[in-house]
Motif scaffolding. Structure first.
Motif, PDB file in Angstrom:
ATOM      1  N   SER A   1     -45.927  96.010  -5.409  1.00 38.88           N
ATOM      2  CA  SER A   1     -46.462  95.831  -6.763  1.00 38.88           C
ATOM      3  C   SER A   1     -45.381  96.179  -7.769  1.00 38.88           C
ATOM      4  O   SER A   1     -44.595  97.112  -7.567  1.00 38.88           O
ATOM      5  CB  SER A   1     -47.708  96.699  -6.928  1.00 38.88           C
ATOM      6  N   ARG A   2     -45.339  95.404  -8.836  1.00 37.30           N
ATOM      7  CA  ARG A   2     -44.341  95.639  -9.879  1.00 37.30           C
ATOM      8  C   ARG A   2     -45.017  95.362 -11.204  1.00 37.30           C
ATOM      9  O   ARG A   2     -45.781  94.413 -11.345  1.00 37.30           O
ATOM     10  CB  ARG A   2     -43.185  94.670  -9.674  1.00 37.30           C
ATOM     11  N   VAL A   3     -44.747  96.226 -12.178  1.00 34.01           N
ATOM     12  CA  VAL A   3     -45.402  96.004 -13.467  1.00 34.01           C
ATOM     13  C   VAL A   3     -44.389  96.221 -14.570  1.00 34.01           C
ATOM     14  O   VAL A   3     -43.505  97.085 -14.464  1.00 34.01           O
ATOM     15  CB  VAL A   3     -46.658  96.904 -13.593  1.00 34.01           C
ATOM     16  N   CYS A   4     -44.472  95.387 -15.599  1.00 34.10           N
ATOM     17  CA  CYS A   4     -43.540  95.518 -16.713  1.00 34.10           C
ATOM     18  C   CYS A   4     -44.359  95.801 -17.967  1.00 34.10           C
ATOM     19  O   CYS A   4     -45.235  95.019 -18.343  1.00 34.10           O
ATOM     20  CB  CYS A   4     -42.775  94.203 -16.830  1.00 34.10           C
ATOM     21  N   SER A   5     -44.109  96.935 -18.579  1.00 32.60           N
ATOM     22  CA  SER A   5     -44.899  97.335 -19.743  1.00 32.60           C
ATOM     23  C   SER A   5     -43.932  97.849 -20.814  1.00 32.60           C
ATOM     24  O   SER A   5     -43.167  98.777 -20.557  1.00 32.60           O
ATOM     25  CB  SER A   5     -45.868  98.416 -19.263  1.00 32.60           C
ATOM     26  N   GLU A   6     -43.970  97.226 -21.959  1.00 32.53           N
ATOM     27  CA  GLU A   6     -42.962  97.482 -22.982  1.00 32.53           C
ATOM     28  C   GLU A   6     -43.628  97.502 -24.350  1.00 32.53           C
ATOM     29  O   GLU A   6     -44.573  96.731 -24.572  1.00 32.53           O
ATOM     30  CB  GLU A   6     -42.030  96.255 -22.941  1.00 32.53           C
ATOM     31  N   THR A   7     -43.167  98.329 -25.256  1.00 29.46           N
ATOM     32  CA  THR A   7     -43.767  98.379 -26.595  1.00 29.46           C
ATOM     33  C   THR A   7     -43.768  96.986 -27.236  1.00 29.46           C
ATOM     34  O   THR A   7     -42.752  96.298 -27.219  1.00 29.46           O
ATOM     35  CB  THR A   7     -42.948  99.335 -27.512  1.00 29.46           C
ATOM     36  N   GLY A   8     -44.922  96.602 -27.729  1.00 33.36           N
ATOM     37  CA  GLY A   8     -45.022  95.321 -28.444  1.00 33.36           C
ATOM     38  C   GLY A   8     -45.106  94.100 -27.539  1.00 33.36           C
ATOM     39  O   GLY A   8     -45.234  92.976 -28.036  1.00 33.36           O
ATOM     40  N   GLU A   9     -45.016  94.264 -26.230  1.00 28.14           N
ATOM     41  CA  GLU A   9     -45.072  93.117 -25.310  1.00 28.14           C
ATOM     42  C   GLU A   9     -46.342  93.179 -24.463  1.00 28.14           C
ATOM     43  O   GLU A   9     -46.866  94.261 -24.217  1.00 28.14           O
ATOM     44  CB  GLU A   9     -43.861  93.117 -24.357  1.00 28.14           C
ATOM     45  N   THR A  10     -46.789  92.021 -24.001  1.00 25.40           N
ATOM     46  CA  THR A  10     -47.971  92.005 -23.121  1.00 25.40           C
ATOM     47  C   THR A  10     -47.549  92.417 -21.711  1.00 25.40           C
ATOM     48  O   THR A  10     -46.621  91.831 -21.148  1.00 25.40           O
ATOM     49  CB  THR A  10     -48.559  90.579 -23.063  1.00 25.40           C
ATOM     50  N   PRO A  11     -48.193  93.434 -21.142  1.00 25.56           N
ATOM     51  CA  PRO A  11     -47.831  93.854 -19.778  1.00 25.56           C
ATOM     52  C   PRO A  11     -48.020  92.740 -18.748  1.00 25.56           C
ATOM     53  O   PRO A  11     -48.966  91.958 -18.834  1.00 25.56           O
ATOM     54  CB  PRO A  11     -48.775  95.026 -19.500  1.00 25.56           C
ATOM     55  N   GLU A  12     -47.096  92.684 -17.819  1.00 26.29           N
ATOM     56  CA  GLU A  12     -47.130  91.668 -16.754  1.00 26.29           C
ATOM     57  C   GLU A  12     -47.054  92.368 -15.414  1.00 26.29           C
ATOM     58  O   GLU A  12     -46.335  93.356 -15.267  1.00 26.29           O
ATOM     59  CB  GLU A  12     -45.897  90.762 -16.837  1.00 26.29           C
ATOM     60  N   ALA A  13     -47.761  91.830 -14.438  1.00 29.00           N
ATOM     61  CA  ALA A  13     -47.710  92.450 -13.093  1.00 29.00           C
ATOM     62  C   ALA A  13     -47.488  91.388 -12.030  1.00 29.00           C
ATOM     63  O   ALA A  13     -47.937  90.243 -12.169  1.00 29.00           O
ATOM     64  CB  ALA A  13     -49.021  93.179 -12.822  1.00 29.00           C
ATOM     65  N   LEU A  14     -46.784  91.791 -10.992  1.00 25.17           N
ATOM     66  CA  LEU A  14     -46.617  90.956  -9.798  1.00 25.17           C
ATOM     67  C   LEU A  14     -47.122  91.763  -8.624  1.00 25.17           C
ATOM     68  O   LEU A  14     -46.869  92.972  -8.553  1.00 25.17           O
ATOM     69  CB  LEU A  14     -45.127  90.675  -9.534  1.00 25.17           C
ATOM     70  N   VAL A  15     -47.850  91.141  -7.721  1.00 24.81           N
ATOM     71  CA  VAL A  15     -48.265  91.864  -6.504  1.00 24.81           C
ATOM     72  C   VAL A  15     -48.059  90.971  -5.291  1.00 24.81           C
ATOM     73  O   VAL A  15     -48.110  89.742  -5.401  1.00 24.81           O
ATOM     74  CB  VAL A  15     -49.757  92.301  -6.513  1.00 24.81           C
ATOM     75  N   THR A  16     -47.813  91.631  -4.168  1.00 26.88           N
ATOM     76  CA  THR A  16     -47.834  90.922  -2.891  1.00 26.88           C
ATOM     77  C   THR A  16     -48.890  91.615  -2.040  1.00 26.88           C
ATOM     78  O   THR A  16     -48.872  92.844  -1.908  1.00 26.88           O
ATOM     79  CB  THR A  16     -46.466  90.985  -2.183  1.00 26.88           C
ATOM     80  N   LEU A  17     -49.811  90.828  -1.531  1.00 23.67           N
ATOM     81  CA  LEU A  17     -50.882  91.381  -0.692  1.00 23.67           C
ATOM     82  C   LEU A  17     -50.809  90.754   0.692  1.00 23.67           C
ATOM     83  O   LEU A  17     -50.358  89.617   0.840  1.00 23.67           O
ATOM     84  CB  LEU A  17     -52.265  91.047  -1.261  1.00 23.67           C
ATOM     85  N   THR A  18     -51.285  91.517   1.683  1.00 27.37           N
ATOM     86  CA  THR A  18     -51.542  90.889   2.976  1.00 27.37           C
ATOM     87  C   THR A  18     -53.039  90.607   2.997  1.00 27.37           C
ATOM     88  O   THR A  18     -53.849  91.521   2.835  1.00 27.37           O
ATOM     89  CB  THR A  18     -51.184  91.849   4.126  1.00 27.37           C
ATOM     90  N   VAL A  19     -53.362  89.347   3.127  1.00 27.50           N
ATOM     91  CA  VAL A  19     -54.783  88.952   3.088  1.00 27.50           C
ATOM     92  C   VAL A  19     -55.138  88.367   4.448  1.00 27.50           C
ATOM     93  O   VAL A  19     -54.652  87.296   4.803  1.00 27.50           O
ATOM     94  CB  VAL A  19     -55.028  87.911   1.977  1.00 27.50           C
ATOM     95  N   GLY A  20     -55.928  89.118   5.193  1.00 29.03           N
ATOM     96  CA  GLY A  20     -56.283  88.671   6.545  1.00 29.03           C
ATOM     97  C   GLY A  20     -55.033  88.390   7.375  1.00 29.03           C
ATOM     98  O   GLY A  20     -54.979  87.406   8.110  1.00 29.03           O
ATOM     99  N   GLY A  21     -53.996  89.209   7.196  1.00 32.30           N
ATOM    100  CA  GLY A  21     -52.775  89.074   7.991  1.00 32.30           C
ATOM    101  C   GLY A  21     -51.738  88.134   7.379  1.00 32.30           C
ATOM    102  O   GLY A  21     -50.609  88.079   7.838  1.00 32.30           O
ATOM    103  N   GLU A  22     -52.109  87.445   6.297  1.00 28.20           N
ATOM    104  CA  GLU A  22     -51.175  86.478   5.707  1.00 28.20           C
ATOM    105  C   GLU A  22     -50.653  87.011   4.369  1.00 28.20           C
ATOM    106  O   GLU A  22     -51.432  87.535   3.570  1.00 28.20           O
ATOM    107  CB  GLU A  22     -51.964  85.182   5.468  1.00 28.20           C
ATOM    108  N   GLU A  23     -49.364  86.899   4.139  1.00 27.92           N
ATOM    109  CA  GLU A  23     -48.800  87.441   2.907  1.00 27.92           C
ATOM    110  C   GLU A  23     -49.012  86.474   1.734  1.00 27.92           C
ATOM    111  O   GLU A  23     -48.772  85.283   1.859  1.00 27.92           O
ATOM    112  CB  GLU A  23     -47.310  87.684   3.107  1.00 27.92           C
TER     113      GLU A  23
END
Ligand code: KIV
Ligand code: ZN
Length: 515
Positions: free
Chosen positions: A400-422
């Motif tokens: 998981s990665r998140v970018c949060s900065e004054t005046g900017e809309t926070p953005e997130a990236l995630v990688t999940l394993t879902v039923g064994g599949e990335e």
């Protein structure tokens, strides 16, 4: 112990009535941990569940019946043959096992819910107790909604079930409707009027809809009840049940008024409260009696001055007597596997397999690198953490990665394993947590509604782990997910995935209606 005082049986129903709180359902492992803590606290009876409710409930009761030696293990059962037989099988391994059977006795429940006549209710109650006696000589009978039942009818039902072999008679205020004077009077009347009353233990079971569950229970004790049914932190349906810690400490602190004593080790109360709160995600309000974070904190100068001069000026109980201790440094990054294992076992935590222990130890080392000082609370969170039990879990967080900065809309990236599949996902949100949940949903598309999001610091300091609870609802089902981490965005992602995993699998089936 004072020999002149009667014993007051403490019947803990955290694992049954407590578990009926929305989203508070616990896994078998979690129930075992709570049961071990209840045993350590020396409650008399652990109501471990409702065997006929689901195979999961049955398994958990049976597992608790196998390991608990110091308390009676009990299963709830409606007054039907199937329920009683399931309960009997579930408690079979117990050193001391009880079946708790019930049927509603109020006109409104008999007419509208059961659609049974009073005669049929008496007959069903008697049959239920007789079936239960085939499995154990410790049989409790409850008249559900006793509070709105006719006293003459209650006397009749109770007299019949005592004849049939019930050994404990429980009088529930199922809807939390009574007030202390009325509840005490009802208990006195029943004890005076029911034939055979002297052969059984009288019990009270109060709900807290009007905030009087503890007061009503104590009034029943003054009137002759010798068992109180209660839960840790007052957990339970709607406004909850009578809170165990308040009942026990009231009886102990006002020993001048109560002719009873419990055998409870009160120093285990706060650890039990923290454990149940951590597992269920139900936070304890800071000003909650006995177990709230502020229960022994004195803010006003006059109070502080008084307490410093003479503690009893403003304190009626001692914090350490109910298990409040300073956060104790228990382990650090140089602690070895044995120290880790023995601290877990001192906390009543037994991990199912070597594999879990290795996983937990690896997580402990990771945490110790980030946090340096590891407290008991951290260990509790660490073994509650979904990471430890994710083998076979459908959703798992890989990155998981998140970018949060004054005046900017926070953005997130995630990688999940879902039923064994990335799978990878991205999201934006009003804050880093919101963005992370959106990123998860970009993969899961669960359609679940977020009902609650809460963060608590497990210990003090800015390096403390944040413990997050997420409550989700979908199609009428409500689940709580928990996660802990020194990074609260990661703790939040874990909690969210934990809730999604619970939604993924069928929950216990709540049986509808009686008999
Ligand atoms: O509240 C209630 O009436 C109950 C009974 C099953 C004892 O929980
Ligand atoms: Zn109840």
């Amino acid at each position: 112990m004072n020999d002149k005082k009667d014993h007051l049986f403490i019947f803990d129903t955290t694992l049954r009535d407590g578990e009926q709180s929305p989203g508070a359902s616990m896994t078998k492992e979690e129930k075992l941990r709570v049961a071990r803590q209840l045993e350590r606290m020396q409650v008399d009876v652990i109501e471990a569940g409702f065997a006929a409710a689901s195979p999961g409930d049955f398994d958990a009761i049976q597992a608790i019946a196998r390991i608990v030696k110091g308390a009676t293990v009990c299963s709830l059962a409606r007054s039907s043959e199937n329920d009683i037989r399931r309960a009997g099988e579930a408690i079979a391994p117990a050193t001391r096992g009880r079946i708790h059977t019930f049927i509603a006795t109020s006109p409104i429940h008999m007419e509208k819910k059961l659609r049974m006549t009073p005669d049929q209710v008496v007959e069903a109650a008697v049959r239920a107790v007789q079936w239960a006696r085939e499995y154990t000589d410790d049989v409790e009978f409850s008249a559900e909604d006793a509070v709105r039942s006719e006293v003459d009818f209650l006397c009749r039902v109770f007299a019949e079930v005592i004849k049939a072999g019930a050994t404990t008679i429980n009088v529930p205020d199922t809807v939390g409707y009574s007030i202390p004077s009325v509840w005490g009077d009802l208990m006195s009347t029943l004890i005076q009027r029911v034939p055979g009353a002297d052969k059984v233990v009288w019990s009270t079971h109060c709900h807290n809809d009007l905030g009087m569950a503890v007061a009503n229970s104590l009034s029943a004790v003054l009137a002759g009840a010798r068992q109180v049914e209660c839960t840790i932190n007052g957990l339970g349906e709607r406004a909850g049940n009578a809170s165990l810690e308040e009942v026990v400490m009231a009886v102990r602190t006002r020993g001048d008024l109560f002719p009873v004593q419990t055998r409870l080790d009160a120093t285990q109360i706060v650890p039990a409260s923290k454990l149940v709160s951590q597992i269920t995600g139900y936070a304890v309000q800071p000003n909650k009696a006995v177990v709230g974070a502020n229960a022994f904190a004195h803010e006003s100068g006059i109070h502080q001055d008084g307490v410093l001069k003479h503690r009893e000026t403003y304190e009626i109980m001692r914090a350490e007597d109910v298990g409040w201790a300073q956060n104790k440094l228990v382990l650090g990054k140089h602690s070895g596997r044995n120290a880790f294992k023995s601290r877990l076992s001192a906390l009543g935590i037994v991990l199912e397999s070597e594999e879990y222990l290795n996983l937990a130890f690896a997580r402990f080392k990771e945490l110790a690198d980030k946090k340096h000082e590891i407290f008991d609370e951290d260990l509790q969170a660490l073994v509650s953490d979904e990471d430890l039990a994710t083998d076979g879990e459908y959703y798992k967080l890989s990155y998981s990665r998140v970018c949060s900065e004054t005046g900017e809309t926070p953005e997130a990236l995630v990688t999940l394993t879902v039923g064994g599949e990335e799978k990878k996902g991205a999201g934006i949100g009003s804050g880093p947590v919101d963005a992370t949940f959106k990123a998860i949903e970009s993969i899961a598309a669960s359609g679940a509604q977020l009902l609650l999001y809460s963060v608590n610091a497990i210990t003090t300091g800015t390096d403390a782990q944040g413990e997050v609870t997420v409550r989700l609802s979908r199609g009428g089902r409500i689940v709580n997910g928990n996660g802990a981490d020194t990074d609260i965005v990661i703790a939040s992602a874990k909690a969210y995935l934990n809730a999604l995993n619970k939604l993924q699998f069928p929950d216990r089936v709540d049986p509808q209606g009686d008999v």
